[in-house]
Design a protein around this motif. Structure first.
Motif, PDB file in Angstrom:
ATOM      1  N   THR A   1       0.818  -1.214   0.000  1.00 41.48           N
ATOM      2  CA  THR A   1       0.000   0.000   0.000  1.00 41.48           C
ATOM      3  C   THR A   1       0.851   1.263   0.000  1.00 41.48           C
ATOM      4  OG1 THR A   1      -1.765  -1.150   1.200  1.00 41.48           O
ATOM      5  CG2 THR A   1      -1.817   1.259   1.214  1.00 41.48           C
ATOM      6  N   VAL A   2       1.773   1.356   0.939  1.00 42.03           N
ATOM      7  CA  VAL A   2       2.569   2.577   1.086  1.00 42.03           C
ATOM      8  C   VAL A   2       3.508   2.750  -0.104  1.00 42.03           C
ATOM      9  CG1 VAL A   2       4.146   3.852   2.580  1.00 42.03           C
ATOM     10  CG2 VAL A   2       2.428   2.350   3.589  1.00 42.03           C
ATOM     11  N   TYR A   3       4.144   1.675  -0.527  1.00 39.28           N
ATOM     12  CA  TYR A   3       5.077   1.739  -1.645  1.00 39.28           C
ATOM     13  C   TYR A   3       4.378   2.208  -2.915  1.00 39.28           C
ATOM     14  CZ  TYR A   3       8.740   0.317  -4.934  1.00 39.28           C
ATOM     15  OH  TYR A   3       9.703   0.311  -5.919  1.00 39.28           O
ATOM     16  N   HIS A   4       3.228   1.635  -3.201  1.00 34.35           N
ATOM     17  CA  HIS A   4       2.501   2.016  -4.414  1.00 34.35           C
ATOM     18  C   HIS A   4       2.008   3.456  -4.353  1.00 34.35           C
ATOM     19  CE1 HIS A   4       1.498  -2.401  -5.689  1.00 34.35           C
ATOM     20  NE2 HIS A   4       2.760  -2.079  -5.873  1.00 34.35           N
ATOM     21  N   ALA A   5       1.583   3.904  -3.178  1.00 33.09           N
ATOM     22  CA  ALA A   5       1.046   5.264  -3.048  1.00 33.09           C
ATOM     23  C   ALA A   5       2.141   6.317  -3.155  1.00 33.09           C
ATOM     24  CB  ALA A   5       0.310   5.409  -1.726  1.00 33.09           C
TER      25      ALA A   5
END
Length: 305
Positions: free
Chosen positions: A210-214
């Motif tokens: 989640t964090v990496y993609h965002a």
């Protein structure tokens, strides 16, 4: 036989969430404690856990999983805009207060953690004693340019596989993952096999990206997240503490990526580890720990202004 440092784990309340932390060593030591910020964005503390080796010198070392990662609160449904530099700066400040070390501490950030550490340092927090930036870019646009330059040196069939799946958006295809792994083995971690600490972090990242993609995007090469235009270059002159800049000779954080830290932070020191890529703390573990502890020990007696 030297006694192993004690380890304490817990959670710090942050807003309505929880930040997991691990304290290695005696927090009441005369040596200034070191807090370690991991990379990603979206990784976990596991792959930088080796910095706990420094606790053998008598210095307390603190790791934590940033919100959205590892053993801290996960928020898979949070909108992209939720994940911001300010969020993670607030979390770091909160953890320092929770642990009672905000009056005097050292900060080491690796990769994205170094970007976060630089953002923290340019604000001139009163308790920051010394700063270590490890394998971090000062500008995401430069990071992308350099990643694409390194990619052009990969075998032609690997480049073609990457391009084909990026055009299709099939980033999860096994062939794309295998082609990306060629880059990672050259410029992220050159150890074979990868240490368990690294494997655990990459497994956790795959389970919840989640964090990496965002903030980053789908890959190291295709940065379309909230950090795509990020830079700290114009503020680095504000860093007011002793700073060590580390990277590996084969690092994806190339010299072009780290040079602004060296040139724009007053009196910054630089070390390039000759046999490392992005993880000198594992690839040249003993030498890296000696360099970091040697730097920090020079400033244990420094009185903050």
């Amino acid at each position: 036989m030297q006694q192993r440092p004690e380890v304490l784990e817990g959670h710090a309340p942050f807003r309505e969430y929880k930040t997991w932390f691990r304290v290695t060593g005696n927090p009441n030591s005369d040596n200034v404690p070191l807090i370690v910020a991991h990379g990603g964005p979206g990784c976990t503390h596991d792959y930088v856990l080796s910095f706990a080796d420094i606790a053998q010198s008598g210095r307390c070392v603190i790791h934590y999983d940033q919100i959205g990662n590892g053993r801290s609160t996960h928020l898979r449904g949070a909108p992209e805009g939720f994940w911001s530099v300010d969020l993670f700066l607030g979390e770091l400040d909160n953890l320092l207060r929770h642990l009672g070390i905000g009056q005097r501490y050292n900060l080491l950030g690796q990769s994205w953690g170094g970007m976060l550490a630089a953002e923290h340092a340019v604000r001139r927090p009163e308790g920051l004693n010394a700063l270590v930036i490890a394998s971090s870019p000062s500008s995401m646009p430069v990071w992308v340019v350099e990643a694409l330059r390194l990619r052009k040196a990969l075998p032609l069939d690997v480049q073609e596989t990457l391009a084909r799946h990026e055009a299709d958006g099939t980033y999860d295809h096994p062939d794309y993952q295998a082609a990306s792994d060629v880059f990672y083995r050259r410029h992220v971690c050159r150890l074979d096999p990868w240490p368990d600490d690294v494997v655990r972090t990459f497994r956790a990242l795959a389970e919840d990206p989640t964090v990496y993609h965002a903030m980053n995007g789908p890959t190291e090469f295709h940065v379309i997240g909230t950090l795509k235009d990020w830079t700290v270059d114009d503020r680095l002159h504000r860093v007011a503490v002793p700073t060590l800049v580390m990277s590996g000779y084969h690092d994806e954080a190339t010299q072009a990526c780290v040079e602004p830290f060296v040139q724009l932070i007053p009196n910054a020191q630089q070390i390039v580890m000759p046999n490392s890529a992005h993880m000198c703390h594992l690839e040249e573990r003993a030498d890296t720990m000696a360099a970091v502890e040697g730097f920090l020990s020079q400033h244990d007696l420094r009185v903050s202004a």
